[in-house]
Design a protein around this motif. Structure first.
Motif: not given
Length: 446
Positions: A161, A164-169
């Protein structure tokens, strides 16, 4: 106690006193003193000498020149011994050491800025600086883990998880810090605060980005980490030795102690050192194999079949060298040829990282970034050339060494849906049939 440091661009001429002489706000809210040209240089308190007392007593009879020579020599041997020890501990320990060095270098540079900023008691600068360091490290290390340990990430639900959202975080974390900075702005000191905001980001660019590239080089094989770092160390030592004993001709005004004799002596010494070190290291899988994650043992391993780069080959010597040595061929590892490029950069361009640091220190009238290592200064004083070298090695690998990695491609394919995998399989099969390779493979299998 050292006086608070005030940038020249914010000092009032004649050091006027009273409320009427404080920062005057003109049009657009820009202070009168902020528009003045620099009339001086901000000074940072010089750290006290922290040379161990035992060395001071043992070397008390020597001149300051020879005392410094012995202190530097003893501490250099100690640091080299520690370097060998962490190499023995393995690549993951090396990665943690790189992180620790990065944090210390960041702290040394940001402290210089903080000594200027703190004099006005403005809020949040130190907190935001370390927050941005955390955000940038989260981004870079997350990218590294996802790239090199994809199988491990896909196997663990929380990691999958986060990946998958690493750059958004990462962007959300940075955006939070950005908003905090805007909310911390103080009237009449906007320019100073933006100056320190830029200071923090340039420090992150120089220190964090380069240390991330060092870790990337390490994962390609420890030889890509050890040889470049060792070449910079060798060049630094030999340039100092040649300059100490034979130096007469100044090299650059930024570093008056640097001489042409030291520069040239360091160059040839580093070339020879790089070739010899590469020869010994290229024969060991522990140094040449990439760092990979083993799913069966749930551990990191350094084991592979060495590539052609680390296989001995015969090279024909040029006629000039053949007439001198009497040899027609020489047996070398191809990596030794590449080590000449690494050594040359470490000797010719690498020192400019040190010159850059010297210019920075002169701008603030300081001798060293800190006094962490007696006779050497701060950690940043020892790693100013290493960061420039790390960027070159990373670019060199990407340009001349690294090719497509089949294992990473397979990892990416296995993460796709079944219909996507089938589509790629049919496309690859059609391509192999068109090239005439698939029938040959089928005959060989039969």
């Amino acid at each position: 106690e050292a006086e608070p440091v005030i940038p020249a661009c914010l000092e009032t001429e004649g050091k006027q006193t009273g409320s009427d002489s404080e920062l005057k706000v003109e049009k657009d809210g820009v202070s009168d003193t902020e528009t003045k040209a620099d009339s001086g240089v901000p000074e940072v308190p010089v750290p006290a000498d922290d040379t161990p007392e035992v060395l001071n007593k043992a070397l008390s009879g020597l001149s300051s020149r020879w005392k410094n020579w012995w202190v530097r020599g003893i501490l250099t041997l100690a640091m080299i011994s520690f370097f060998f020890f962490i190499i023995y501990l393995g690549p993951m320990v090396l990665m943690m050491i790189v992180l620790c060095v990065q944090i210390k270098c960041f702290q040394e540079i940001i402290t210089i800025g903080y000594s200027v900023y703190h004099s006005y008691h403005l809020p949040w600068f130190r907190t935001l600086s370390w927050y941005f360091l955390l955000c940038v490290n989260y981004f870079f290390y997350g990218e590294t883990v996802t790239d090199y340990f994809f199988t491990l990430v896909q196997r663990e639900e929380p990691l999958r998880i986060l990946s998958k959202y690493h750059r958004f975080i990462s962007f959300a974390l940075y955006l939070t810090g950005f908003c905090m900075f805007v909310l911390s702005l103080v009237k009449k000191h906007y320019r100073l605060q933006f100056y320190m905001f830029g200071w923090t980001h340039v420090t992150l660019l120089i220190v964090v980005t380069q240390s991330h590239l060092i870790i990337h080089n390490l994962f390609e094989g420890m030889i890509w980490f050890i040889v470049p770092i060792s070449c910079v160390i060798c060049n630094d030592i030999m340039a100092y030795m040649f300059g100490f004993f034979f130096g007469r001709t100044p090299l650059i005004k930024l570093s008056p102690k640097k001489t042409w004799e030291g520069f040239i002596g360091g160059f040839f010494s580093t070339i020879v050192f790089g070739i010899i070190l590469s020869y010994f290291m290229a024969g060991y899988r522990y140094f040449v194999c990439p760092v990979e994650f083993n799913n069966d043992s749930n551990s990191f391993q350094v084991d592979c079949e060495p590539s052609d780069l680390f296989q001995l080959q015969d090279y024909a010597l040029p006629s000039v060298l053949e007439s001198v040595t009497g040899w027609t061929t020489v047996r070398l590892y191809p990596f030794q040829i590449h080590s000449i490029a690494l050594s040359s950069f470490a000797s010719i361009v690498g020192p400019f990282g040190g010159f850059f640091a010297s210019g920075f220190k002169r701008a603030f009238k300081i001798k060293d970034f800190a006094n962490t290592i007696p006779g050497h200064g701060g950690i940043m004083d020892r790693f100013d050339c290493q960061y420039l070298m790390a960027t070159f090695v990373n670019v060199y690998i990407a340009s001349f060494i690294r090719g497509p990695n089949p294992s990473k491609v397979i990892q990416q394919l296995l993460a796709l849906r079944a219909d996507q995998q089938l589509h790629i399989f049919n496309s690859l099969k059609a391509h192999l049939v068109e090239k005439g390779l698939l029938p040959a493979l089928e005959e060989a299998a039969a």
